[in-house]
Enzyme design. Structure first.
Site, PDB file in Angstrom:
ATOM      1  N   GLY A  60       0.811  -1.216   0.000  1.00 44.80           N
ATOM      2  CA  GLY A  60       0.000   0.000   0.000  1.00 44.80           C
ATOM      3  C   GLY A  60       0.846   1.267   0.000  1.00 44.80           C
ATOM      4  O   GLY A  60       2.029   1.251   0.337  1.00 44.80           O
ATOM      5  N   SER A  87      -2.053  -2.853  -4.913  1.00 46.22           N
ATOM      6  CA  SER A  87      -2.760  -2.999  -3.631  1.00 46.22           C
ATOM      7  C   SER A  87      -4.111  -2.293  -3.646  1.00 46.22           C
ATOM      8  O   SER A  87      -4.278  -1.235  -4.252  1.00 46.22           O
ATOM      9  CB  SER A  87      -1.901  -2.410  -2.509  1.00 46.22           C
ATOM     10  N   GLN A 108      -5.056  -6.627  -5.897  1.00 40.02           N
ATOM     11  CA  GLN A 108      -5.153  -7.237  -4.559  1.00 40.02           C
ATOM     12  C   GLN A 108      -6.346  -6.654  -3.821  1.00 40.02           C
ATOM     13  O   GLN A 108      -6.601  -5.465  -3.872  1.00 40.02           O
ATOM     14  CB  GLN A 108      -3.864  -6.979  -3.777  1.00 40.02           C
ATOM     15  N   TYR A 110      -8.847  -6.491  -0.256  1.00 43.77           N
ATOM     16  CA  TYR A 110      -9.274  -6.754   1.112  1.00 43.77           C
ATOM     17  C   TYR A 110     -10.783  -6.737   1.082  1.00 43.77           C
ATOM     18  O   TYR A 110     -11.385  -6.070   0.228  1.00 43.77           O
ATOM     19  CB  TYR A 110      -8.801  -5.653   2.066  1.00 43.77           C
ATOM     20  N   THR A 136      -6.333 -11.158  -0.170  1.00 42.78           N
ATOM     21  CA  THR A 136      -5.428 -11.295   0.974  1.00 42.78           C
ATOM     22  C   THR A 136      -6.229 -11.817   2.157  1.00 42.78           C
ATOM     23  O   THR A 136      -7.156 -11.161   2.631  1.00 42.78           O
ATOM     24  CB  THR A 136      -4.748  -9.949   1.289  1.00 42.78           C
ATOM     25  N   LYS A 208      -3.979 -15.167  -1.000  1.00 41.38           N
ATOM     26  CA  LYS A 208      -2.661 -14.800  -0.461  1.00 41.38           C
ATOM     27  C   LYS A 208      -2.690 -14.918   1.060  1.00 41.38           C
ATOM     28  O   LYS A 208      -3.584 -14.350   1.704  1.00 41.38           O
ATOM     29  CB  LYS A 208      -2.347 -13.360  -0.875  1.00 41.38           C
ATOM     30  N   HIS A 232       2.503 -12.053   4.860  1.00 43.16           N
ATOM     31  CA  HIS A 232       2.303 -10.605   4.766  1.00 43.16           C
ATOM     32  C   HIS A 232       3.596  -9.852   5.120  1.00 43.16           C
ATOM     33  O   HIS A 232       3.565  -8.805   5.776  1.00 43.16           O
ATOM     34  CB  HIS A 232       1.159 -10.184   5.698  1.00 43.16           C
ATOM     35  N   ARG A 235       4.085  -8.976   8.878  1.00 41.22           N
ATOM     36  CA  ARG A 235       3.402  -7.807   9.450  1.00 41.22           C
ATOM     37  C   ARG A 235       2.103  -8.174  10.153  1.00 41.22           C
ATOM     38  O   ARG A 235       1.438  -7.319  10.708  1.00 41.22           O
ATOM     39  CB  ARG A 235       3.108  -6.806   8.322  1.00 41.22           C
ATOM     40  N   GLY A 265      10.769 -12.160   2.338  1.00 42.05           N
ATOM     41  CA  GLY A 265      12.203 -12.342   2.555  1.00 42.05           C
ATOM     42  C   GLY A 265      13.025 -12.635   1.316  1.00 42.05           C
ATOM     43  O   GLY A 265      14.202 -12.968   1.440  1.00 42.05           O
ATOM     44  N   GLY A 286       8.334  -7.585  -2.069  1.00 44.79           N
ATOM     45  CA  GLY A 286       7.674  -6.473  -1.385  1.00 44.79           C
ATOM     46  C   GLY A 286       8.628  -5.327  -1.105  1.00 44.79           C
ATOM     47  O   GLY A 286       8.822  -4.417  -1.914  1.00 44.79           O
TER      48      GLY A 286
HETATM   49  C1  FNR Z   1       2.624  -4.996   2.474  1.00 47.08           C
HETATM   50  N1  FNR Z   1       1.900  -6.133   2.122  1.00 47.08           N
HETATM   51  C2  FNR Z   1       0.607  -5.989   1.666  1.00 47.08           C
HETATM   52  N2  FNR Z   1      -0.091  -7.093   1.271  1.00 47.08           N
HETATM   53  C3  FNR Z   1      -1.330  -6.968   0.763  1.00 47.08           C
HETATM   54  O1  FNR Z   1      -1.930  -7.976   0.417  1.00 47.08           O
HETATM   55  N3  FNR Z   1      -1.913  -5.740   0.664  1.00 47.08           N
HETATM   56  C4  FNR Z   1      -1.290  -4.590   1.032  1.00 47.08           C
HETATM   57  O2  FNR Z   1      -1.840  -3.496   0.905  1.00 47.08           O
HETATM   58  C5  FNR Z   1       0.004  -4.717   1.586  1.00 47.08           C
HETATM   59  N4  FNR Z   1       0.688  -3.610   2.008  1.00 47.08           N
HETATM   60  C6  FNR Z   1       1.991  -3.727   2.428  1.00 47.08           C
HETATM   61  C7  FNR Z   1       2.698  -2.570   2.763  1.00 47.08           C
HETATM   62  C8  FNR Z   1       4.036  -2.672   3.127  1.00 47.08           C
HETATM   63  C9  FNR Z   1       4.782  -1.416   3.469  1.00 47.08           C
HETATM   64  C10 FNR Z   1       4.685  -3.940   3.132  1.00 47.08           C
HETATM   65  C11 FNR Z   1       6.137  -4.069   3.486  1.00 47.08           C
HETATM   66  C12 FNR Z   1       3.968  -5.080   2.833  1.00 47.08           C
HETATM   67  C13 FNR Z   1       2.548  -7.461   2.112  1.00 47.08           C
HETATM   68  C14 FNR Z   1       3.217  -7.739   0.763  1.00 47.08           C
HETATM   69  O3  FNR Z   1       2.265  -7.985  -0.236  1.00 47.08           O
HETATM   70  C15 FNR Z   1       4.113  -8.983   0.810  1.00 47.08           C
HETATM   71  O4  FNR Z   1       3.394 -10.065   1.326  1.00 47.08           O
HETATM   72  C16 FNR Z   1       5.394  -8.780   1.621  1.00 47.08           C
HETATM   73  O5  FNR Z   1       5.871  -7.455   1.521  1.00 47.08           O
HETATM   74  C17 FNR Z   1       6.467  -9.740   1.151  1.00 47.08           C
HETATM   75  O6  FNR Z   1       7.571  -9.701   1.980  1.00 47.08           O
HETATM   76  P1  FNR Z   1       8.911  -8.851   1.690  1.00 47.08           P
HETATM   77  O7  FNR Z   1       9.302  -9.078   0.238  1.00 47.08           O
HETATM   78  O8  FNR Z   1       8.573  -7.436   1.970  1.00 47.08           O
HETATM   79  O9  FNR Z   1       9.853  -9.450   2.654  1.00 47.08           O
END
Ligand code: FNR
Length: 343
Positions: A60, A87, A108, A110, A136, A208, A232, A235, A265, A286
């Site tokens: 996002g 997103s 994506q 929600y 998601t 997801k 995620h 997070r 990762g 990400g």
């Molecule tokens: C996310 N992710 C995420 N996923 C999703 O489905 N909708 C979203 O709006 C968001 N927003 C979001 C913001 C930020 C700042 C981060 C870091 C992550 C999760 C994202 O799709 C994904 O699963 C992870 O970022 C993958 O991990 P890495 O590559 O960041 O380690």
């Protein structure tokens, strides 16, 4: 505040570290004396040809990183011939992202308590030429991201909701983003709602956030088109396993019936190689994309994608694999394999 929002994970950030470190515990077993004078890293995802088995993960608020926001990211995706997942919480309206480039885009989703808004956004994505919906499933509520609480993180304006709902939240306690999410997210969403989602769109649906074989089987039963093994980016639920450590179990449960993707990762071409060897069709990226965007806009995202592609290409050559199909389970050794060898 924005750096913490991008970089941070939930609570102790155990899973955040694990997502990266679990890749370090896997070895690559190369084959030598293979003709690797030509390497082809291209593949297809849901039938769409793409230059490499990597996609941009939905994240996002790209305007927090760069004034052009998601448009810069989408242009970079198009230039690199990679797929971008946009997103639900995009800081540019999805129509603007769509018209800015010809990248293949997935949307994506929600599910909000206001189902009409979710349904409207799906229809808008369909009309704007998005090719798939990613639901998601790991976010019935927002994970406890302590840096955001401390910083009283302000929710980035979600431009897809202009004229629909306000994203302003009134709270003087903790993360405003978390307050907004808890007001909006529908925590009652469950497997039967996939039937509802299917009734409002003809686009393929990917789930997801799957981390167990049980859920992978449920996803198969409700008839989705793909699974994304994801926590995620660490997070949501802290102490959920590193995604790469559960990938193989999910792949085995799915038995090749639908594609399995992975995120979390992935920082190196060797990580992509490992995920492919353990059965992923592709990975999603990400944070590295966000950091590239923050550093140098569209160019920065291109650099991140191209670095990963170059690293993957080199790893494939050094491992004796000319195409992504040549990468097999026999090319990696996991910690689990090592334990079995000792017995
Ligand atoms: C996310 N992710 C995420 N996923 C999703 O489905 N909708 C979203 O709006 C968001 N927003 C979001 C913001 C930020 C700042 C981060 C870091 C992550 C999760 C994202 O799709 C994904 O699963 C992870 O970022 C993958 O991990 P890495 O590559 O960041 O380690």
């Amino acid at each position: 505040m924005y750096y913490d929002y991008y970089a941070g994970g939930a609570e102790d950030q155990y899973t955040l570290k694990e997502n990266v470190e679990a890749f370090h515990r896997i070895n690559i077993l190369p084959r030598v004396l293979v003709d690797v004078s030509k390497i082809d890293i291209s593949t297809s995802i849901l039938g769409y040809r793409t230059s490499a088995p990597l996609m941009i993960a939905p994240t996002g608020g790209h305007k927090l990183a760069h004034p052009e926001g998601e448009v810069a990211t989408a242009r970079a995706a198009a230039a690199c011939d990679t797929i971008m997942a946009v997103s639900f919480s995009s800081s540019r309206p999805l129509e603007e992202v769509a018209s800015s480039c010809n990248a293949i885009r997935f949307f994506q989703l929600y599910v909000y308590k206001r189902r009409d808004i979710t349904a409207l956004l799906v229809r808008r994505a369909e009309r704007s030429g998005f090719k798939a919906v990613i639901l998601t499933a790991d976010t019935p509520r927002l994970g406890r991201r302590e840096a955001d609480i401390k910083n009283k993180m302000i929710a980035p304006p979600v431009r897809n909701f202009d004229g629909l709902i306000s994203t302003d939240v009134v709270t003087d306690k903790g993360s405003k983003l978390a307050a907004y999410a808890s007001a909006m997210l529908d925590a009652s969403v469950c497997w039967k709602d996939i039937t509802w989602l299917k009734s409002i769109t003809n686009l393929p649906i990917l789930i997801k956030g799957v981390l167990t074989p049980e859920d992978a089987i449920k996803a198969l039963e409700v008839g989705v088109s793909g699974i994304i093994v994801s926590n995620h980016g660490a997070r949501q639920l802290d102490y959920s396993p590193a995604t790469i450590s559960v990938l193989e179990e999910v792949v085995e449960a799915v038995q090749g019936k639908i594609p399995v993707l992975l995120d979390g990762g992935v920082r190196r071409g060797t990580d992509i190689f490992k995920a492919l060897a353990l059965g992923a069709q592709a990975v999603m990226i990400g944070r590295p994309v966000l950091f590239g965007l923050a550093a140098k806009g569209e160019y920065g995202v291109k650099r991140v994608i191209n670095m990963l592609k170059e690293e993957l290409e080199l790893s494939m050559a050094l491992a004796g694999t000319c195409t992504v199909k040549d990468i097999t389970r026999g090319h990696v050794r996991t910690q689990h394999d090592r334990l079995l060898c000792k017995i």
